[in-house]
Design an enzyme around this catalytic site. Structure first.
Site, PDB file in Angstrom:
ATOM      1  N   ASP A   1       0.851  -1.201   0.000  1.00  9.13           N
ATOM      2  CA  ASP A   1       0.000   0.000   0.000  1.00  9.13           C
ATOM      3  C   ASP A   1       0.880   1.242   0.000  1.00  9.13           C
ATOM      4  O   ASP A   1       2.042   1.193   0.442  1.00  9.13           O
ATOM      5  CB  ASP A   1      -0.885   0.027   1.259  1.00  9.13           C
ATOM      6  CG  ASP A   1      -1.866  -1.127   1.288  1.00  9.13           C
ATOM      7  OD1 ASP A   1      -2.139  -1.701   0.216  1.00  9.13           O
ATOM      8  OD2 ASP A   1      -2.339  -1.451   2.391  1.00  9.13           O
TER       9      ASP A   1
HETATM   10  N1  URA Z   1      -1.219  -5.881   4.010  1.00 16.91           N
HETATM   11  C1  URA Z   1      -1.734  -4.626   3.975  1.00 16.91           C
HETATM   12  O1  URA Z   1      -2.780  -4.345   4.549  1.00 16.91           O
HETATM   13  N2  URA Z   1      -1.043  -3.690   3.288  1.00 16.91           N
HETATM   14  C2  URA Z   1       0.126  -3.928   2.665  1.00 16.91           C
HETATM   15  O2  URA Z   1       0.700  -3.030   2.059  1.00 16.91           O
HETATM   16  C3  URA Z   1       0.631  -5.238   2.711  1.00 16.91           C
HETATM   17  C4  URA Z   1      -0.062  -6.204   3.394  1.00 16.91           C
END
Ligand code: URA
Length: 246
Positions: free
Chosen positions: A105
């Site tokens: 993310d």
């Molecule tokens: N899980 C999440 O919620 N975000 C990420 O970036 C990776 C794993």
């Protein structure tokens, strides 16, 4: 070894557009095995032949494997209209070749592998391979042994139930610190797993993907090529034919 057009090889290495590379050849600046190149379309074997541009030997690498400590605020993509991307952080000659293996993310930090090896990427991301991913996280709220047990059973989300996940509590309080290892890589997975217990992830960092650990010497935004040992570990781990083995 693959024979390729000289102008393509040099353009892919960041020496300019094909047109610009033609100019380098025209100016007699490109030398192959001691002989001045005259035809930008000539075929070369870049791994085997000595190619110099303006007297400097080029260091050709067909396959690139890069570890990036992703900083927050950049997107795990090669292009984006709004935000800086992870490839924007790399030198031009790498940026034009590689793509990220999976996504973190925008606000997630930590280990991201970038490569131009589609087979290795596929192997690392294939659900069949069950490559485990380990994260460090800060959680708003108290994480308890109940959550450890629930995670170990697998967490039911709206669209699927996760495989058993290993949750380790580092500290528990109004803000808790944890490590969690998951076997899938679904969208927002770690955040959604905690959200299903009314807990909010306020900081998330990936520290491991399969056998590859985030190099603690890399500051956010820094990167390096994977070492030979890391490449061997990856090869053994995904156990599939890949250019990485050649
Ligand atoms: N899980 C999440 O919620 N975000 C990420 O970036 C990776 C794993």
């Amino acid at each position: 070894m693959k024979r390729e057009r000289l102008d393509k090889v040099l353009a892919n290495m960041g020496f300019g557009t094909r047109k610009e590379v033609k100019q380098l050849v025209k100016k007699k600046l490109v030398v192959i095995d001691g002989v001045v190149a005259t035809d930008p379309g000539m075929h070369v074997i870049p791994e085997e032949q000595e190619i110099t541009v303006d007297g400097e030997p080029i260091h050709f690498k067909r396959w690139l494997y890069i570890m990036l400590n992703k900083p927050p605020g950049v997107v795990s993509a090669t292009e984006d209209n709004l935000h800086e991307t992870v490839v924007d952080l790399l030198p031009y000659e790498w940026a034009i070749k590689v793509f990220p293996v999976g996504r973190l993310d925008i606000d997630t930090e930590g280990l991201l592998i970038l490569t131009n090896d589609g087979q290795l990427s596929h192997n690392l991301l294939s659900p069949k391979k069950k490559v485990d991913k380990e994260y460090f996280a800060r959680i708003k709220g108290r994480v308890t042994d109940r959550h450890v047990e629930e995670f170990a059973r697998g967490v039911e989300l709206e669209d699927f139930t996760t495989l058993p996940a290993k949750l380790e509590i580092l500290s528990s309080g109004e803000i808790s610190e944890i490590r969690v290892t998951i076997m899938e890589g679904k969208f927002h997975q770690v955040k959604r797993m905690f959200a299903s217990f009314d807990l909010e992830v306020i900081y998330l960092q990936r520290v491991r993907m399969g056998p590859i650990h985030l190099d603690e010497n890399l500051e956010p935004g820094e990167y390096r090529e994977l070492t030979e040992e890391e490449m061997e570990l990856l090869q053994g781990y995904t156990q599939k034919e890949s250019p990485a083995s050649s």
